[in-house]
Motif scaffolding. Structure first.
Motif, PDB file in Angstrom:
ATOM      1  N   VAL A   1       0.830  -1.197   0.000  1.00  0.00           N
ATOM      2  CA  VAL A   1       0.000   0.000   0.000  1.00  0.00           C
ATOM      3  C   VAL A   1       0.865   1.249   0.000  1.00  0.00           C
ATOM      4  O   VAL A   1       0.615   2.209  -0.727  1.00  0.00           O
ATOM      5  N   LYS A   2       1.920   1.252   0.821  1.00  0.00           N
ATOM      6  CA  LYS A   2       2.743   2.454   0.928  1.00  0.00           C
ATOM      7  C   LYS A   2       3.516   2.747  -0.353  1.00  0.00           C
ATOM      8  O   LYS A   2       3.997   3.861  -0.546  1.00  0.00           O
ATOM      9  N   ASP A   3       3.650   1.738  -1.231  1.00  0.00           N
ATOM     10  CA  ASP A   3       4.306   1.974  -2.508  1.00  0.00           C
ATOM     11  C   ASP A   3       3.358   2.601  -3.522  1.00  0.00           C
ATOM     12  O   ASP A   3       3.787   3.187  -4.508  1.00  0.00           O
ATOM     13  N   MET A   4       2.064   2.468  -3.291  1.00  0.00           N
ATOM     14  CA  MET A   4       1.071   3.001  -4.213  1.00  0.00           C
ATOM     15  C   MET A   4       0.698   4.442  -3.878  1.00  0.00           C
ATOM     16  O   MET A   4       0.170   5.162  -4.712  1.00  0.00           O
TER      17      MET A   4
ATOM     18  N   TYR B   1      -4.187   3.848   4.158  1.00  0.00           N
ATOM     19  CA  TYR B   1      -3.277   4.206   3.078  1.00  0.00           C
ATOM     20  C   TYR B   1      -1.843   4.432   3.545  1.00  0.00           C
ATOM     21  O   TYR B   1      -0.959   4.657   2.726  1.00  0.00           O
ATOM     22  N   GLU B   2      -1.601   4.361   4.849  1.00  0.00           N
ATOM     23  CA  GLU B   2      -0.264   4.669   5.357  1.00  0.00           C
ATOM     24  C   GLU B   2       0.696   3.487   5.285  1.00  0.00           C
ATOM     25  O   GLU B   2       1.906   3.686   5.172  1.00  0.00           O
ATOM     26  N   SER B   3       0.186   2.265   5.378  1.00  0.00           N
ATOM     27  CA  SER B   3       1.068   1.101   5.326  1.00  0.00           C
ATOM     28  C   SER B   3       0.245  -0.158   5.129  1.00  0.00           C
ATOM     29  O   SER B   3      -0.974  -0.168   5.351  1.00  0.00           O
ATOM     30  N   THR B   4       0.920  -1.230   4.744  1.00  0.00           N
ATOM     31  CA  THR B   4       0.246  -2.520   4.592  1.00  0.00           C
ATOM     32  C   THR B   4      -0.320  -2.995   5.925  1.00  0.00           C
ATOM     33  O   THR B   4      -1.440  -3.500   5.996  1.00  0.00           O
ATOM     34  N   LEU B   5       0.459  -2.827   6.993  1.00  0.00           N
ATOM     35  CA  LEU B   5       0.009  -3.263   8.315  1.00  0.00           C
ATOM     36  C   LEU B   5      -1.257  -2.536   8.735  1.00  0.00           C
ATOM     37  O   LEU B   5      -2.200  -3.150   9.243  1.00  0.00           O
ATOM     38  N   ARG B   6      -1.286  -1.229   8.516  1.00  0.00           N
ATOM     39  CA  ARG B   6      -2.476  -0.471   8.908  1.00  0.00           C
ATOM     40  C   ARG B   6      -3.673  -0.830   8.036  1.00  0.00           C
ATOM     41  O   ARG B   6      -4.812  -0.779   8.488  1.00  0.00           O
ATOM     42  N   ALA B   7      -3.417  -1.208   6.797  1.00  0.00           N
ATOM     43  CA  ALA B   7      -4.517  -1.581   5.905  1.00  0.00           C
ATOM     44  C   ALA B   7      -5.227  -2.843   6.380  1.00  0.00           C
ATOM     45  O   ALA B   7      -6.427  -3.010   6.155  1.00  0.00           O
TER      46      ALA B   7
END
Length: 227
Positions: free
Chosen positions: A4-7, A163-169
């Protein structure tokens, strides 16, 4: 695997000010839909856990500022407290900002300090960085946990977003933060894009932390954009 953070770019970029007013005018109904849903969520959490006040983890960043404002709209200022963890290495602009916003919204501001010898910990653990984040648990979350326990609080509001990180998603909207055991974390703006955060604050006349104008994309310890 695409993260997510890469997008989406990390941190928080300011909208162009003239453009933001036009965007707000064109998207008023959408912003209010987001706000109403979040406020309904907050009211539901408050009713479910039957505690006398609702704490908001308030860093002085845009996301937690939006959550604090939403909580006041949903519950009233007398039922909301802003909880700010001062690591001792925060920018003075942020400390002033959290005080000003808390006063503006009419909420009690609780300032927590860890009492940790930060320089001593740096010597032992190394400098904080994106990949070496010992500071977050030790200097921010641990003082929060002790405060919530001392007040017998069962749940708090947090500004984490998908949208801040995969973990938060993949983090549930209500669940336990492993670093704050025994207290549930509720995420009112979990699905909000950053543009909605900015437009919501603009619609309420709440200014952003002045550090954003200086080029910082994230607010909080340590000084800079390491966290």
């Amino acid at each position: 695997m695409v993260k997510v953070k890469d997008m989406a770019p990390r941190g928080f970029k300011l909208l162009d000010k003239p453009l933001s007013k036009d965007l707000l005018e064109l998207n008023k109904l959408i912003i209010e839909e987001y706000a109403e849903e979040a406020m309904g969520f907050i009211r539901g959490v408050y009713a479910s856990y039957n505690q006398h006040v609702m704490p908001v983890a308030f860093s002085g960043g845009a996301d937690s500022t939006a959550v604090l404002s939403l909580a006041v709209e949903a519950l009233g200022s007398d039922r909301v407290i802003a909880v700010y963890s001062d690591t001792g290495l925060e920018f003075s602009e942020t400390r002033r900002y959290v005080e000003e916003v808390s006063n503006r919204l009419g909420v009690e501001l609780v300032v927590l300090e860890s009492g940790v010898d930060v320089l001593g910990e740096i010597r032992k653990r190394g400098l904080m960085s994106v990949d070496n984040r010992w500071c977050t648990s030790l200097l921010k979350l641990n003082p929060m946990r002790m405060y919530y326990e001392s007040r017998s609080l069962k749940v708090y509001l947090d500004g984490a977003r998908d949208y801040e990180s995969t973990l938060r998603a993949i983090t549930p909207r209500i669940g336990e933060n492993p670093s704050v055991p025994g207290v549930l974390r509720a995420l009112p703006v979990k699905s909000w894009p950053r543009i909605v955060i900015q437009l919501y604050l603009l619609s309420r006349g709440i200014p952003l932390n002045p550090l954003y104008d200086k080029g910082y994309t994230r607010i909080g310890f340590p000084r800079g954009n390491l966290l």
